[in-house]
Motif scaffolding. Structure first.
Motif, short mmCIF file in Angstrom:
data_model
loop_
_atom_site.label_atom_id
_atom_site.label_comp_id
_atom_site.label_asym_id
_atom_site.label_seq_id
_atom_site.Cartn_x
_atom_site.Cartn_y
_atom_site.Cartn_z
N GLU A 1 0.83 -1.20 0.00
CA GLU A 1 0.00 0.00 0.00
C GLU A 1 0.86 1.25 0.00
O GLU A 1 0.61 2.22 -0.70
CB GLU A 1 -0.83 0.05 1.28
CG GLU A 1 -2.24 -0.38 1.12
CD GLU A 1 -2.97 -0.23 2.43
OE1 GLU A 1 -3.28 0.92 2.75
OE2 GLU A 1 -3.19 -1.23 3.13
N PHE A 2 1.90 1.20 0.82
CA PHE A 2 2.76 2.36 0.96
C PHE A 2 3.47 2.69 -0.34
O PHE A 2 3.58 3.83 -0.75
CB PHE A 2 3.79 2.11 2.06
CG PHE A 2 3.71 3.11 3.17
CD1 PHE A 2 3.60 4.45 2.90
CD2 PHE A 2 3.73 2.69 4.49
CE1 PHE A 2 3.51 5.37 3.91
CE2 PHE A 2 3.64 3.60 5.51
CZ PHE A 2 3.53 4.93 5.22
N ARG A 3 3.95 1.62 -0.98
CA ARG A 3 4.67 1.86 -2.22
C ARG A 3 3.72 2.43 -3.26
O ARG A 3 4.05 3.36 -3.98
CB ARG A 3 5.31 0.57 -2.73
CG ARG A 3 6.32 0.86 -3.84
CD ARG A 3 6.87 -0.41 -4.44
NE ARG A 3 5.80 -1.22 -5.00
CZ ARG A 3 5.67 -2.52 -4.79
NH1 ARG A 3 6.54 -3.16 -4.06
NH2 ARG A 3 4.67 -3.19 -5.33
N GLU A 4 2.54 1.87 -3.31
CA GLU A 4 1.58 2.37 -4.29
C GLU A 4 1.19 3.81 -4.00
O GLU A 4 1.00 4.61 -4.90
CB GLU A 4 0.34 1.48 -4.31
CG GLU A 4 0.64 0.17 -4.99
CD GLU A 4 -0.50 -0.81 -4.89
OE1 GLU A 4 -1.49 -0.50 -4.19
OE2 GLU A 4 -0.39 -1.87 -5.51
N PHE A 5 1.13 4.11 -2.73
CA PHE A 5 0.79 5.49 -2.37
C PHE A 5 1.88 6.45 -2.83
O PHE A 5 1.61 7.49 -3.40
CB PHE A 5 0.58 5.61 -0.86
CG PHE A 5 0.22 6.99 -0.43
CD1 PHE A 5 -1.07 7.46 -0.61
CD2 PHE A 5 1.16 7.84 0.11
CE1 PHE A 5 -1.42 8.75 -0.25
CE2 PHE A 5 0.82 9.13 0.49
CZ PHE A 5 -0.46 9.57 0.30
N ARG A 6 3.13 6.08 -2.57
CA ARG A 6 4.23 6.96 -2.98
C ARG A 6 4.27 7.12 -4.48
O ARG A 6 4.55 8.20 -5.00
CB ARG A 6 5.57 6.41 -2.47
CG ARG A 6 5.72 6.46 -0.97
CD ARG A 6 7.17 6.28 -0.59
NE ARG A 6 7.82 5.24 -1.39
CZ ARG A 6 7.84 3.94 -1.08
NH1 ARG A 6 7.24 3.54 0.01
NH2 ARG A 6 8.46 3.09 -1.86
N GLN A 7 4.01 6.02 -5.18
CA GLN A 7 4.03 6.11 -6.64
C GLN A 7 2.91 7.01 -7.14
O GLN A 7 3.10 7.79 -8.06
CB GLN A 7 3.91 4.71 -7.25
CG GLN A 7 5.20 3.91 -7.07
CD GLN A 7 5.04 2.45 -7.44
OE1 GLN A 7 3.92 1.94 -7.55
NE2 GLN A 7 6.15 1.77 -7.63
N ALA A 8 1.76 6.89 -6.50
CA ALA A 8 0.63 7.74 -6.89
C ALA A 8 0.96 9.21 -6.60
O ALA A 8 0.70 10.09 -7.42
CB ALA A 8 -0.63 7.31 -6.14
N LEU A 9 1.55 9.43 -5.46
CA LEU A 9 1.92 10.80 -5.06
C LEU A 9 2.88 11.40 -6.09
O LEU A 9 2.79 12.56 -6.46
CB LEU A 9 2.57 10.76 -3.67
CG LEU A 9 2.70 12.06 -2.91
CD1 LEU A 9 1.34 12.68 -2.64
CD2 LEU A 9 3.44 11.81 -1.59
N ALA A 10 3.80 10.56 -6.56
CA ALA A 10 4.80 11.02 -7.52
C ALA A 10 4.17 11.38 -8.86
O ALA A 10 4.75 12.12 -9.65
CB ALA A 10 5.88 9.96 -7.70
N GLN A 11 2.98 10.84 -9.11
CA GLN A 11 2.34 11.12 -10.39
C GLN A 11 1.59 12.44 -10.41
O GLN A 11 1.15 12.89 -11.45
CB GLN A 11 1.36 9.99 -10.74
CG GLN A 11 2.06 8.72 -11.16
CD GLN A 11 1.06 7.64 -11.51
OE1 GLN A 11 0.12 7.87 -12.26
NE2 GLN A 11 1.25 6.46 -10.95
N LEU A 12 1.42 13.01 -9.26
CA LEU A 12 0.70 14.29 -9.21
C LEU A 12 1.57 15.40 -9.80
O LEU A 12 2.78 15.38 -9.65
CB LEU A 12 0.38 14.66 -7.76
CG LEU A 12 -0.56 13.78 -6.96
CD1 LEU A 12 -0.73 14.36 -5.57
CD2 LEU A 12 -1.90 13.66 -7.66
N PRO A 13 0.92 16.36 -10.42
CA PRO A 13 1.66 17.55 -10.83
C PRO A 13 2.28 18.19 -9.59
O PRO A 13 1.68 18.18 -8.51
CB PRO A 13 0.57 18.46 -11.41
CG PRO A 13 -0.56 17.54 -11.76
CD PRO A 13 -0.49 16.40 -10.81
N ALA A 14 3.48 18.73 -9.74
CA ALA A 14 4.23 19.23 -8.59
C ALA A 14 3.43 20.21 -7.74
O ALA A 14 3.47 20.16 -6.51
CB ALA A 14 5.52 19.89 -9.08
#
Lengths: 62, 182
Positions: free
Chosen positions: B101-114
């Protein structure tokens, strides 16, 4: 017959759960860093100000 | 340099959160710490322009953000860690949040526009009000609100893909049920 228990499409409920989860995870990763406290490097940097010795123009690099 | 000890203490107190914000911006602990260092030096050099009694954390966050943005403009693009922001800092997670879950969350976060990620972190993790976040980002309060909202719904969407499995009551129960199914 048993309907194939669809995921609660009912956006709001699900959404709220996900939103809570997002908030929780966000704070968890952030707090991981916060809990490391102040690294020595920065504590030293600010502590240097206590010393009355005036930094020479050039500064001294170690 | 003469700095009021009270101000220095306020700066010290803000550093842990400032680092977390820096990591969220730069995605790299070493760069983040360099940014924090630069921020402290910049702040000390301009301490006269800080009005005692006003918001020290917000002031420091503003300086750091500006430093990051000017540096970023210079360096242009660096390879973003595929595992997402905060990947390096990951260690002990609360038990209730799984590793996947954590990894997926970080990856999702990284996909957001800055800009959305930054707004979400300021409000959702650093604990700033919308008003303070707007000051830090030098934009209107309404802009911050909409960035936060868009960030939240985008994250929800990204994470909802796996929602049934990842967010469902629990994996194990489902696995057991499936086994019984056959």
């Amino acid at each position: 017959m048993q309907p194939d228990a669809p995921a609660p499409k009912n956006a709001s409920g699900l959404n709220r759960e996900i939103q809570a989860k997002i908030g929780q995870q966000l704070r968890a990763i952030y707090d991981d860093v916060v809990q490391e406290g102040v690294p020595d490097r920065f504590a030293d940097l600010l502590k240097q100000l206590d010393k009355p010795d005036k930094p020479s123009e050039e500064g001294r690099t170690e | 340099m003469n700095v009021d000890p009270a101000l220095r203490d306020q700066m010290l107190a803000a550093i842990p959160s400032l680092r977390a914000f820096a990591i969220s911006l730069s995605g790299n602990v070493d760069r983040a710490d360099d940014l924090v260092q630069e921020t402290i030096l910049r702040a000390l050099a301009n301490i006269h322009s800080f009005q005692p009694g006003t918001n020290m954390p917000a002031w420091l966050f503003t300086i750091l953000r500006n430093l990051f943005r000017s540096e970023y403009r210079k360096r242009r693009r660096e390879v973003e860690d595929a595992d997402g922001t905060f990947a390096e800092t990951l260690k002990s997670h609360p038990d209730q949040i799984g590793r996947v879950e954590f990894r997926e969350f970080r990856q999702a976060l990284a996909q957001l526009p800055a800009e959305q990620r930054e707004a979400l972190i300021l409000v959702g993790a650093s604990g700033f009000s919308y008003e303070e976040a707007a000051d830090i980002c030098e934009c209107a309060v309404g802009t911050i609100k909409s960035r936060v909202n868009r960030a939240r719904s985008r994250l929800a969407k990204l994470l909802a893909i796996d929602n049934v499995d990842e967010f469902g009551p629990d994996h194990a129960t489902r696995a057991v049920l499936m086994r019984h199914d056959t």
